[in-house]
Design an enzyme around this catalytic site. Structure first.
Site, PDB file in Angstrom:
ATOM      1  N   ASP A  29      42.055  36.726  40.398  1.00  0.00           N
ATOM      2  CA  ASP A  29      40.807  37.339  39.690  1.00  0.00           C
ATOM      3  C   ASP A  29      40.038  35.482  41.126  1.00  0.00           C
ATOM      4  OD1 ASP A  29      37.100  36.918  40.064  1.00  0.00           O
ATOM      5  OD2 ASP A  29      37.531  36.980  38.082  1.00  0.00           O
ATOM      6  N   ASP A 123      37.084  40.423  45.212  1.00  0.00           N
ATOM      7  CA  ASP A 123      38.095  39.348  44.897  1.00  0.00           C
ATOM      8  C   ASP A 123      39.073  39.578  44.081  1.00  0.00           C
ATOM      9  OD1 ASP A 123      35.921  39.116  43.661  1.00  0.00           O
ATOM     10  OD2 ASP A 123      35.913  37.542  43.180  1.00  0.00           O
ATOM     11  N   GLU A 124      38.526  40.549  43.584  1.00  0.00           N
ATOM     12  CA  GLU A 124      39.603  40.717  41.948  1.00  0.00           C
ATOM     13  C   GLU A 124      40.264  42.270  42.632  1.00  0.00           C
ATOM     14  OE1 GLU A 124      37.440  41.373  38.565  1.00  0.00           O
ATOM     15  OE2 GLU A 124      35.913  40.795  39.430  1.00  0.00           O
TER      16      GLU A 124
HETATM   17 MG   LIG Z   1      35.498  36.558  40.726  1.00  0.00          MG
END
Ligand SMILES: [Mg+2]
Length: 375
Positions: A29, A123-124
């Protein structure tokens, strides 16, 4: 004839080995992703409270820097509230093309280790590194390598959670944020979950957390104290999920070929809408965007959903499923238009409209891995 007594111990051993094969899952993350990208690209923003999103009266915060979070800012907060909490807040408009490019960079770094990558957003992602491409035995080492390379190649920091299933890996990545990692071993799993407040569980939203609180369920231990029938009765399909994660058990595989379930577009308006005519005008481009996206990818769908968010943030959805797939843009427009008519007259202004097509079919729907259509 097979002598069961002779093969018995061998069979038992094999069975034991199978149950003992634990998966190695990493949840990566990026830290305050959109805001960190903006601070990276503009030195004037570094060390300052930054919110990515619209500063206008009706905007919302898409992401907040860590400096801004100290003031209680979080994503999805109305910009007005954010500015009140943090008067020095600097608003920056989002640059999704840049975020997408960074997302591709980190995806390429993941792919050096495994093909089993399941993105949750830009983003993960979950990575299954049980059998990894470089044959590295310890998942913690892989997580360190990935984070170091992300930092080297993008200038940004990421955090990671390492565990034996997706739920715990996700929970672990938040433990040492920012720029840290955390491992939850099989031995630690049950105790970790028991101590965790249920409102922090991934998959328990604010409404569910409130419902659980009313039932006296505040922690993982409380949740563990409930039986499966009770949880099914109160939480439906999610009941078994809660039952098992309360025990640190989550068998969901990391899915590289995540199947798209819906295609949607929505828009927040500069001024609230009160009349049907204006609402129709705003609906048309949304229908067009959804239709184009589907047509280009041969995605077809049968269910049309209209989302309406009012000025007071109350949100309603209206759906219609038709017998065959929606065959033409005009059909999509007609169904969405009919759903819209049913919402009128309205007693309060409409601040957002959304159109979604779901119940999808078509090979492209299965191959389509993009997480959401951001318009
Ligand atoms: Mg994040």
């Amino acid at each position: 004839m097979i002598n069961l007594y002779e093969t018995g111990p061998f069979l038992r051993l094999t069975a034991k080995r199978h149950t003992a094969i634990l998966r190695k899952i990493i949840h990566v993350d990026m830290d305050a992703f959109f805001a960190s990208v903006e601070q990276r690209d503009n030195p004037d923003l570094r060390g300052k409270p930054v919110a990515v999103g619209g500063s206008a009266a009706r905007g919302v915060v898409a992401a907040a820097s860590y400096e801004a979070r100290k003031f209680g800012l979080r994503s999805a907060m109305p910009s007005i509230t954010a500015k009140r909490k943090c008067p020095d807040l600097i608003f920056v408009p989002p640059r999704f093309d840049v975020y997408r490019a960074v997302s591709q960079q980190i995806h390429a770094i993941f792919a050096e280790h495994t093909a089993l990558i399941e993105p949750l957003s830009l983003d993960e992602a979950y990575l299954d590194v049980t059998d990894n491409l470089q044959g590295i035995p310890v998942a913690t080492t892989i997580a360190e390598m990935i984070r170091a390379k992300i930092k080297r190649e993008t200038g940004l920091t990421a955090s990671a959670g390492i565990s034996y299933n997706k739920f715990l890996a996700k929970m672990a990545s938040g433990q040492n944020k920012p720029n840290g990692q955390f491992v939850i071993t099989p031995k630690m799993g049950p105790a970790f979950v028991e101590a965790l407040p249920v409102r922090k569980f991934h998959g328990v939203g604010p409404a569910t957390a409130a419902k659980m609180a009313r039932l006296g369920i505040e922690t993982g231990a409380d949740l563990r104290g409930q039986n499966l029938a009770f949880l099914k009765e109160r939480f439906g399909k999610a009941g078994p999920y809660y039952y098992w994660i309360a025990r640190g058990i989550d068998e969901r595989p990391v899915r590289a070929d995540r199947v798209r379930k819906s295609v949607g577009a929505e828009d927040t308006f500069a001024a609230d809408i009160f009349d049907l005519e204006s609402a129709r005008n705003e609906l048309a481009p949304l229908v067009g965007k959804v239709w184009r996206y589907c047509a280009e990818r041969s995605i077809q769908g049968r269910t049309v959903t209209l989302k309406v968010k009012f000025a007071d943030f109350q949100q309603i959805t209206r759906s219609r499923t038709i017998g065959a797939v929606v065959a033409a843009e005009t059909d999509l427009a007609t169904v969405a238009g009919t759903l819209l008519e049913q919402v009128f007259p309205v007693s309060k202004g409409i601040r957002l409209l959304g159109v979604t097509l779901s119940n999808l079919s078509g090979s492209a729907a299965e191959a389509d891995r993009q997480m959401s259509l951001v318009i």
